[in-house]
Design an enzyme around this catalytic site. Structure first.
Site, PDB file in Angstrom:
ATOM      1  N   ASP A 428       0.824  -1.201   0.000  1.00  0.00           N
ATOM      2  CA  ASP A 428       0.000   0.000   0.000  1.00  0.00           C
ATOM      3  C   ASP A 428       0.866   1.261   0.000  1.00  0.00           C
ATOM      4  O   ASP A 428       1.929   1.311   0.619  1.00  0.00           O
ATOM      5  CB  ASP A 428      -0.886  -0.013   1.251  1.00  0.00           C
ATOM      6  CG  ASP A 428      -1.786   1.193   1.360  1.00  0.00           C
ATOM      7  OD1 ASP A 428      -2.638   1.375   0.481  1.00  0.00           O
ATOM      8  OD2 ASP A 428      -1.613   1.965   2.324  1.00  0.00           O
ATOM      9  N   GLU A 481       1.113  -0.423  -5.173  1.00  0.00           N
ATOM     10  CA  GLU A 481       0.170   0.659  -5.444  1.00  0.00           C
ATOM     11  C   GLU A 481       1.014   1.927  -5.593  1.00  0.00           C
ATOM     12  O   GLU A 481       1.376   2.566  -4.611  1.00  0.00           O
ATOM     13  CB  GLU A 481      -0.837   0.815  -4.304  1.00  0.00           C
ATOM     14  CG  GLU A 481      -1.883   1.871  -4.623  1.00  0.00           C
ATOM     15  CD  GLU A 481      -2.497   2.511  -3.382  1.00  0.00           C
ATOM     16  OE1 GLU A 481      -3.566   3.123  -3.515  1.00  0.00           O
ATOM     17  OE2 GLU A 481      -1.905   2.418  -2.297  1.00  0.00           O
TER      18      GLU A 481
END
Length: 748
Positions: A428, A481
């Site tokens: 993330d 990401e």
């Protein structure tokens, strides 16, 4: 009474403030009446009498009570069999195997105790060296709560890194949460506090109680705790991770042999807390075992190859969806125990479904019981808020340049792959890690040593993480990401890349949604929003995400973002999915998207399954299922996702009609696929499409099929070539392009 322990040391032991209790407690060599003898000292606040028992001879030596709070000492002027009067700081070597302590409590019960201060450290010199280097990749076998048996005495070894603490106590169910009974000893030079607690056992709750650098007592959750209480409670739980018997050997073996780059990957992104609810349960949360069966059945029906779970690590605030993690080594207790989560992964593997988890090494929350200011200093985070605090999320940023912190994170990634057989980690907020000025104003960040904005320490960490993961666990994937133009995110580290397997294609996602938001009459002016992605499509190994981030924070659901009347909204959504599934790259869709859900997602409600009572929503669901199946069954749609050899434009210049035609190709022997997209509600009849070979081109998919809620305009069962070239190809077929639809043809 005569003793060599000072009254001040006894006082600090009684209050639990002695920074190194092992310097006093346990076995020590002393000068006794001109000879070397052994003093055994123990703090037993619940005892009214105590004895030292020689294990070999059975001789009982009474201990003198030197302080009414429970400080006892015995001077063993005769040797205890097998003891060696040596060791660090006058300690007695090998004594741990030669004596026990027996105490009588106020009720008169006699209790045998293994002296925790006579037990050697679980950390070897090599462990300490690796920790100092930041390369102890299985440190989770040493720190935390490790089940251990010493001299036939079962117990738990507790160890925690807190170099700036003044004292550390282990508190829990095993000592009535009285930290004075179990004050940890500090191991020299590495900042680790450790203690073996005999009699502690699986299922008991515990914490570390620290007298921090500022002189304040604070209770902390174990940073490497394997399980935790159900929030809002915050204690760690002693857990044995060896009790689950895995049955996914075939999956694990095949995973090592399979190349994920050339395999189909259709990922179903799931928030376990809201995917399905169960009546009569806490907040409706289903347990991992129930979820395993339901999710497996659903993935089979929908032809998804993998599930990706929003963070399942323990987190105090459910509204963070798991992205504000406190227990990095603990699956959330909202759905059961660690063994239940092992069952979840095992079950999905046995039924052919891979499991990817979101992993959050970028930041952590400020909750007092967590990592923030762990020992009263900026330990895991940077001290300077310009480096150590995230301005958007109100969280702390890891100090990636510190060896122990980097060790903690890399070991954590490996832990999930090792202990839970996880197949992939989606990392993330990578962009926030790469740039020192991420979301910061001028003057609010500190440049690197060269004056640049790149976070060199985070870059080194990501490269190390990817290198070690791929080296130790072949077949496991990592996905970033990452929303910027950082080069080489999914390129090997030896080529200067970051080493990820995949990178989320945020540019494709933003451009595509921007295009689909427009009324069809205006789309002819924005054809490049769709074609631009193919200019850079093969610079990275891209995954195409329509994730949870696109259906929250006021954005609305995907179908509510589509223009037009009700029919056009559904047609546009089927068109978007069909375009996405035939575009190069692996696929990811967040739960609820496959239903055409109207409401944007929130963690309390989850997908609106009642919509499946309507044909239109069942049609969307069936459309996604069939697209997954077609990608899985046709090598041309997955084998060369990351190579220009797998894609070829046939017609990308017809902006006036908003038509795109392209070909997907696989490795040698794979039948080519031709995809025809019509981004307007105008039917294009007998549209000529150039194809590379003569023969029958079977229509294997039509997003306008009545089975999906469409108008059934199509080309069933397919089209024969007509002996004429077109679009620079030697052959062509005449195709009816359905309104707001996609037709897919395969050469038979």
């Amino acid at each position: 009474m005569h003793t060599q322990v000072s009254l001040s040391d006894i006082g600090r032991l009684i209050t639990g403030e002695f920074e190194n209790p092992a310097a006093v407690l346990g076995p020590h060599a002393v000068d006794w009446r001109g000879q070397t003898a052994m003093a055994v000292r123990s703090f037993l606040p619940d005892a009214r009498a105590a004895w030292v028992i020689d294990r070999a001879s059975g001789v009982r030596r009474p201990m003198r009570q030197l302080h009414p709070a429970g400080f006892f000492e015995a001077i063993c002027d005769g040797p205890i069999d097998g003891t060696v009067i040596s060791g660090e700081d006058g300690r007695v070597g090998n004594a741990h195997s030669r004596y026990r302590i027996q105490m009588a409590n106020d009720s008169g019960d006699m209790i045998d105790i293994q002296d925790p201060y006579a037990v050697p450290s679980i950390l070897t010199d090599y462990d300490r060296y690796l920790m100092g280097e930041g390369r102890h990749h299985d440190i989770y076998h040493r720190l935390g709560a490790q089940i251990r048996t010493v001299d036939d005495t079962p117990g738990v070894n507790f160890a925690v890194w807190a170099p700036n603490a003044r004292s550390v106590q282990v508190v829990g169910d095993f000592n009535g949460w009285d930290g004075r009974k179990h004050v940890a000893r500090q191991l020299p030079n590495i900042g680790v506090w450790e203690l073996f607690v005999p009699g502690a056992k699986t299922g008991q709750k515990y914490k570390f109680r620290l007298l921090d650098h500022n002189g304040q007592w604070v209770d902390k959750t174990d940073p490497m705790g394997f399980a935790a209480e159900l929030p809002p409670l915050t204690a760690s739980i002693i857990t044995d991770l060896t009790t689950h018997h895995w049955s996914d050997g075939e999956w694990m073996e095949q995973r090592q042999l399979q190349n994920p780059m050339h395999s189909p990957m259709n990922v179903y992104e799931v928030h376990l807390g809201s995917w399905k609810k169960g009546p009569g349960r806490t907040h409706g949360w289903l347990d991992y075992r129930d979820l395993a069966k339901r999710l497996t059945d659903y993935c089979h029906r929908m032809n998804f190859t993998h599930v990706e779970l929003l963070p399942i690590t323990e987190h105090p605030f459910s509204g963070s969806w798991g992205y504000q993690t406190v227990g990095y080594f603990a699956p959330t207790s909202r759905h059961g125990s660690p063994q239940d989560f092992m069952y979840f992964v095992d079950y999905l593997h046995q039924h052919g479904i891979g499991v990817i988890i979101d992993w959050v090494p970028a930041h952590f929350p400020k909750d007092q019981h967590g990592l923030a200011r762990f020992d009263g200093t900026a330990l895991y985070e940077h001290a300077d808020p310009r480096q150590g605090e995230h301005p958007d999320w109100g969280t702390m940023i890891f100090n990636f340049g510190r060896n122990e912190v980097r060790n903690f994170l890399v070991a954590n990634a490996l832990f999930w792959l090792d202990k839970y057989h996880i197949d992939g980690l989606r990392v993330d907020a990578v962009a926030s890690m790469l740039y020192l000025d991420y979301s910061r104003e001028d003057g609010g960040w500190i440049p690197n040593q060269y004056g640049g904005r790149e976070n060199l320490e985070a870059i080194d960490f990501l490269r190390e993480f990817n290198t070690v993961v791929h080296e130790k666990f072949p077949g496991v994937v990592t996905a970033a990401e990452e929303s910027t133009a950082w080069p080489g995110v999914s390129r090997p580290t030896y080529d200067g890349g970051l080493g990820f397997t995949y990178k989320w294609n945020m540019g494709w996602m933003n451009d595509s949604l921007e295009y689909f938001h427009k009324e069809p009459i205006h789309r002819k002016h924005h054809q490049n929003d769709l074609t631009f992605s193919l200019i850079y499509a093969f610079t990275e190994n891209f995954m195409l995400p329509l994730s949870h981030d696109e259906v929250v924070h006021g954005k609305g659901s995907l179908i509510s973002q589509m223009p037009g009347d009700m029919w056009q909204k559904f047609a546009n959504l089927r068109l978007l999915y069909s375009y996405m599934w035939t575009h190069p790259g692996k696929k990811l869709l967040f739960m609820g998207g496959e239903l055409g859900q109207w409401n944007e997602w929130n963690e309390d409600d989850g997908p609106d399954w009642l919509l499946l009572d309507f044909d239109t929503h069942r049609g969307i669901q069936q459309c996604v299922s069939d697209l997954n199946r077609i990608v899985n069954e046709n090598p041309a749609l997955h084998e060369l996702d990351f190579s220009h050899e797998g894609f070829e434009w046939i017609d990308c210049m017809n902006a006036e009609d908003s038509v795109l035609v392209y070909m997907r190709k696989g490795m040698e022997g794979a039948a080519p696929i031709v995809v025809c997209c019509n981004f307007t509600p105008v039917v294009r009849r007998s549209y000529p499409v150039g194809v590379p070979e003569a023969g029958f081109w079977k229509e294997i998919f039509n997003s306008d099929s009545e089975a999906y809620g469409g108008s059934n305009m199509g080309n069933y069962p397919g089209r024969n070539t007509r002996g004429e070239g077109h679009h620079g190809r030697p052959e062509s077929i005449l195709v009816d392009l359905p309104p707001l639809g996609v037709t897919i043809f395969r050469l038979e």
